[in-house]
Every structure is written in structure tokens, then in C-alpha cells.
Enzyme design. Structure first.
Site, PDB file in Angstrom:
ATOM      1  N   LYS A  86      -2.561   6.360   1.549  1.00 52.40           N
ATOM      2  CA  LYS A  86      -2.461   6.954   2.788  1.00 52.40           C
ATOM      3  C   LYS A  86      -1.411   8.341   2.955  1.00 52.40           C
ATOM      4  O   LYS A  86      -0.319   8.170   3.376  1.00 52.40           O
ATOM      5  CB  LYS A  86      -1.672   5.920   3.883  1.00 52.40           C
ATOM      6  CG  LYS A  86      -2.375   5.831   5.093  1.00 52.40           C
ATOM      7  CD  LYS A  86      -2.139   4.319   5.895  1.00 52.40           C
ATOM      8  CE  LYS A  86      -2.139   4.505   7.431  1.00 52.40           C
ATOM      9  NZ  LYS A  86      -3.344   5.317   7.916  1.00 52.40           N
TER      10      LYS A  86
ATOM     11  N   ARG B 195       0.875  -1.174  -0.008  1.00 55.44           N
ATOM     12  CA  ARG B 195      -0.006   0.081  -0.162  1.00 55.44           C
ATOM     13  C   ARG B 195       0.804   1.170   0.019  1.00 55.44           C
ATOM     14  O   ARG B 195       0.573   2.357  -0.830  1.00 55.44           O
ATOM     15  CB  ARG B 195      -0.997   0.019   1.299  1.00 55.44           C
ATOM     16  CG  ARG B 195      -2.154   1.014   1.304  1.00 55.44           C
ATOM     17  CD  ARG B 195      -3.101   0.755   2.074  1.00 55.44           C
ATOM     18  NE  ARG B 195      -2.598   0.952   3.580  1.00 55.44           N
ATOM     19  CZ  ARG B 195      -3.058   0.465   4.641  1.00 55.44           C
ATOM     20  NH1 ARG B 195      -4.617   0.055   4.601  1.00 55.44           N
ATOM     21  NH2 ARG B 195      -2.759   0.711   5.849  1.00 55.44           N
TER      22      ARG B 195
ATOM     23  N   GLU C 111     -15.959   6.312   4.768  1.00 49.98           N
ATOM     24  CA  GLU C 111     -15.229   5.755   5.999  1.00 49.98           C
ATOM     25  C   GLU C 111     -15.357   7.043   6.918  1.00 49.98           C
ATOM     26  O   GLU C 111     -15.808   7.805   7.136  1.00 49.98           O
ATOM     27  CB  GLU C 111     -13.970   5.219   5.545  1.00 49.98           C
ATOM     28  CG  GLU C 111     -12.902   6.232   5.109  1.00 49.98           C
ATOM     29  CD  GLU C 111     -11.659   5.820   4.590  1.00 49.98           C
ATOM     30  OE1 GLU C 111     -11.173   4.968   5.265  1.00 49.98           O
ATOM     31  OE2 GLU C 111     -10.954   6.451   3.782  1.00 49.98           O
TER      32      GLU C 111
HETATM   33  N1  PLP Z   1      -9.195   4.164   6.736  1.00 56.23           N
HETATM   34  C1  PLP Z   1      -8.407   5.213   7.276  1.00 56.23           C
HETATM   35  C2  PLP Z   1      -8.629   6.537   6.703  1.00 56.23           C
HETATM   36  C3  PLP Z   1      -7.261   4.973   7.748  1.00 56.23           C
HETATM   37  O1  PLP Z   1      -6.399   5.910   8.281  1.00 56.23           O
HETATM   38  C4  PLP Z   1      -6.931   3.744   8.478  1.00 56.23           C
HETATM   39  C5  PLP Z   1      -5.807   3.239   9.098  1.00 56.23           C
HETATM   40  O2  PLP Z   1      -4.909   2.623   8.753  1.00 56.23           O
HETATM   41  C6  PLP Z   1      -7.900   2.811   8.071  1.00 56.23           C
HETATM   42  C7  PLP Z   1      -9.052   3.052   7.016  1.00 56.23           C
HETATM   43  C8  PLP Z   1      -7.625   1.309   8.430  1.00 56.23           C
HETATM   44  O3  PLP Z   1      -6.710   0.698   7.589  1.00 56.23           O
HETATM   45  P1  PLP Z   1      -5.895  -0.483   8.093  1.00 56.23           P
HETATM   46  O4  PLP Z   1      -6.741  -1.561   8.591  1.00 56.23           O
HETATM   47  O5  PLP Z   1      -4.907  -0.958   7.005  1.00 56.23           O
HETATM   48  O6  PLP Z   1      -5.090  -0.221   9.297  1.00 56.23           O
HETATM   49  C1  COI Z   2      -3.800   3.344  11.583  1.00 59.86           C
HETATM   50  O1  COI Z   2      -4.713   2.437  11.979  1.00 59.86           O
HETATM   51  O2  COI Z   2      -2.865   2.676  11.460  1.00 59.86           O
HETATM   52  C2  COI Z   2      -3.948   4.639  11.302  1.00 59.86           C
HETATM   53  O3  COI Z   2      -3.134   5.074  10.829  1.00 59.86           O
HETATM   54  C3  COI Z   2      -5.192   5.371  11.686  1.00 59.86           C
HETATM   55  C4  COI Z   2      -4.741   6.676  12.543  1.00 59.86           C
HETATM   56  C5  COI Z   2      -6.268   7.418  12.803  1.00 59.86           C
HETATM   57  C6  COI Z   2      -3.918   6.190  13.656  1.00 59.86           C
END
Ligand code: PLP
Ligand code: COI
Length: 341
Positions: free
Chosen positions: A184, A82, A220
Site C-alpha cells: 500500500k 500489511r 483490481e
Molecule cells: N486494493 C486496493 C488498491 C486498495 O487500495 C484497497 C484498499 O485498501 C483494497 C484493494 C482493499 O483492501 P482492504 O480490504 O484491505 O481495505
Molecule cells: C481503503 O479501502 O482503505 C483504501 O485505502 C482505498 C482507498 C481507495 C480509499
């Protein structure tokens, strides 16, 4: 190895400086070999690309102590991949994916004393990130970059841990169609700061963002994807090109379908349907699965039947399976767990 003297069970989601972090610099078209350093400070030009035009992206993953005392992390290869997507969209050089995973391993090993013990409720949060570091004044990508990874022990993202939270439908947009919501990028989070502070000032824990084009579909929150449970027990998650492809959500959908034998659906979810859902949760690395008890839509409340006291039964099943896999209580699908030591 002796653990640090930290009150693990009472940690919030904050920064605690640990011993070592990884640094690699990109210059003249190549990454250097990288190193672990004790220096937690970054020194860059006052005109660095990241400071002027926000050329930065990041990742987030966790290391866990398993029931049998190993230190592991969860699907770091997906974070590497990612981050590659984020870098390509932001005109940044990709840090090779195999080196990304190795650097995660090195940082966790070097900070093993900060990996919270099994059963403490805390984990080691790992934050890889990259930024343009040389002077940039015309609007263009930097030529030099720094890739770093630090780690910090954390507790629950939302105060109260697994207690249901209250969110509101947000009037601000997080991501535009064809914008950067699917990567991200730091800029997505800068965009959300006013909205989250406004939500907090009004007594809400988080924002539910709707699609910017029609404001009819669920996207989201500021830091997690949504998972809904229908009244007939189906797991539904929004499909959109402008949300982050959460690794936790993708993992949960797989576990629900292939291990728990549930019916799953990734599709556009209209906000109008949400009032008919049985359960709602936020999923992400930081959020794990945080149950949503109530959604406030401009004063109109949607109260999920699971209530404000505890997670709904299906959310709990998903939560137990995910954390079971991460903490070594349940067998993981092939390749999901990277044993560090
Ligand atoms: N959506 C957003 C905007 C995020 O910042 C995160 C955190 O990483 C997620 C979703 C969840 O992603 P993940 O499950 O890869 O941590
Ligand atoms: C994560 O879950 O790793 C994120 O980057 C989300 C953030 C709100 C801490």
C-alpha cells in the site's frame, strides 16, 4: 459520551478533522514512545524524502458501533502486518505491530464522539500512514520517519451506496510485475490519478486494471479487489502478485467458504471469462462490497444479469454476512473483532 452534531446518514467519503491523532517519530534508529496530539498539521523539511521521492505508505481500516453499542474495529492486526510488508518493500522502518494496534485503539477512543451511531450507514475510517521526513536529495531512503494515525467519519465510497456502478477496462497500468502493486505505497495511487479522472470524465465510476504483462487477466481497481460470482454460484477472486492483498477480500472468502458453505476459488481470472459471470463486486475497507452492474470494454458492454438497480443475490449474502460481523449482528470468527470500548 456525547456524539458530535454530524449529519451521519448523509456523509460522503471525505475528510472531517477530528480531535486527536497519534504521532510517533523515528530518529537515530528508534521510534519514540508516540503521543496523541490535537495538532492536525505536519511540518517537515522542504526536502523531506516523502516530498522528493514519494517514500510513503499507508493503511485503511474502520471502527464501527455495534448493535449493542460497543465500538469495535475489524482485524487491525492484519493492517499492522500489511504495513510491515509495505515498509520493508520501501526501505522504511517497521512500526511494531502491537504498537500499531494499540495506537489504533487510542485514536478511536480519543475520537469516540466521531464514531457514527449504529444504523447510520456511516463508520469511522482510520488512516495509519508513514513517511520519510528528513532531507533527502540523492535517491536513497530517509533516515527519519513519522508514523501517524488519524480518523475521520465517512459514508459510502461510491455515491449511491449499494447501487451498482459502471466501470471501464483501463488502458493504463496500475502495477508492474515485480513492482509495488502488492503493497500500500502512496506511489501506486499517484499512478492511478490520471486514469481515475479520465474514467470519471468519460462517465465511469472506476477502472478495471488488467495485468500489465499480457493485458488478458483481471487485476483490481484503483482501491478495491474484485469478487465474481459464477452462474453456478461459485465465488471467484483473482490471484496475482501485483494486487493488494485485501483484508476484506480475504475475510469474505473465509466467510463464504466456512460460514455460508459456498464454493470459493482464488485463481487467475481471464478477462474473457468475465462476460459469463453472474455477479461482480468490488471489495475493500472503503468500498465494503460495491456491486458492479456494467463493465465497458472500449465501447463493448458487459451487463451482469444482476442489473443496475440492486446488488445481486449472492453479493448481498456476502455483504450481509460481512457487515453483520462488523456491526455485531453475527458471530465473528475468533480474533476478527477488536473491542475498543
Ligand atoms: N486494493 C486496493 C488498491 C486498495 O487500495 C484497497 C484498499 O485498501 C483494497 C484493494 C482493499 O483492501 P482492504 O480490504 O484491505 O481495505
Ligand atoms: C481503503 O479501502 O482503505 C483504501 O485505502 C482505498 C482507498 C481507495 C480509499
Amino acid at each position: 459520551m456525547e456524539k458530535k452534531d454530524i449529519d451521519w446518514s448523509n456523509l460522503g467519503f471525505g475528510y472531517i478533522q477530528t480531535d486527536k491523532r497519534f504521532v510517533s517519530n523515528f530518529k537515530d534508529g528508534a521510534w519514540d514512545e508516540g503521543t496523541l496530539t490535537s495538532d492536525a498539521n505536519v511540518v517537515i523539511s522542504e526536502c523531506a524524502g516523502v516530498l522528493q521521492y514519494a517514500q510513503t505508505c499507508f493503511e485503511g481500516l474502520k471502527a464501527y458501533t455495534t448493535e449493542d453499542g460497543k465500538i469495535v474495529c475489524f482485524r487491525p492486526d492484519l493492517n499492522a502486518s500489511r504495513m510491515k510488508d509495505s515498509c520493508e518493500r520501501l526501505e522504511m522502518p517497521v512500526f511494531p505491530e502491537d504498537r500499531f494496534v494499540q495506537a489504533v485503539v487510542d485514536v478511536v477512543k480519543a475520537n469516540a464522539a466521531y464514531v457514527p451511531p449504529y444504523g447510520s450507514g456511516a463508520t469511522l475510517y482510520i488512516r495509519p500512514y508513514m513517511f520519510g521526513s528528513n532531507p533527502v536529495i540523492g535517491v536513497k531512503p530517509a533516515d527519519e520517519y513519522q508514523f501517524r494515525i488519524f480518523a475521520t467519519p465517512v459514508g459510502p465510497y461510491f455515491k449511491g451506496g449499494a447501487k451498482p456502478i459502471t466501470i471501464r477496462v483501463c488502458d493504463y497500468d496500475r502495477a508492474a510485475p515485480h513492482g509495488t502493486g502488492h503493497i500500500k505505497a502512496g506511489l501506486n495511487y499517484a499512478m492511478s490519478l490520471y486514469a481515475i479522472m479520465d474514467a470519471h470524465r468519460q462517465g465511469f465510476d472506476e477502472n478495471m486494471y488488467l495485468d500489465a504483462a499480457t493485458r488478458t487477466k483481471v487485476e483490481e481497481t484503483g482501491g478495491a479487489n474484485f469478487i465474481f460470482v459464477t452462474k453456478d454460484g461459485k465465488i471467484v477472486t483473482p490471484k496475482s502478485n501485483s494486487i493488494l492483498p485485501s483484508i476484506t477480500r480475504r475475510s469474505l472468502m473465509y466467510v463464504a467458504e466456512n460460514i455460508l458453505g459456498m464454493e470459493v476459488e482464488q485463481r487467475e481470472v481471464y478477462f474473457d471469462e468475465v462476460k459469463d459471470m453472474a455477479e461482480c463486486g468490488l471489495c475493500g475497507t472503503a468500498a465494503v462490497i460495491s456491486p458492479v452492474g456494467k463493465i465497458n470494454d472500449h465501447g463493448k458492454e458487459i451487463c451482469f444479469p444482476s442489473g443496475m438497480e440492486e446488488m445481486g443475490p449472492v453479493t448481498k449474502k456476502l455483504y450481509d454476512a460481512l457487515t453483520g460481523i462488523q456491526m455485531g449482528r453475527m458471530e465473528a470468527p475468533e480474533g476478527w473483532i477488536k473491542v475498543i470500548q
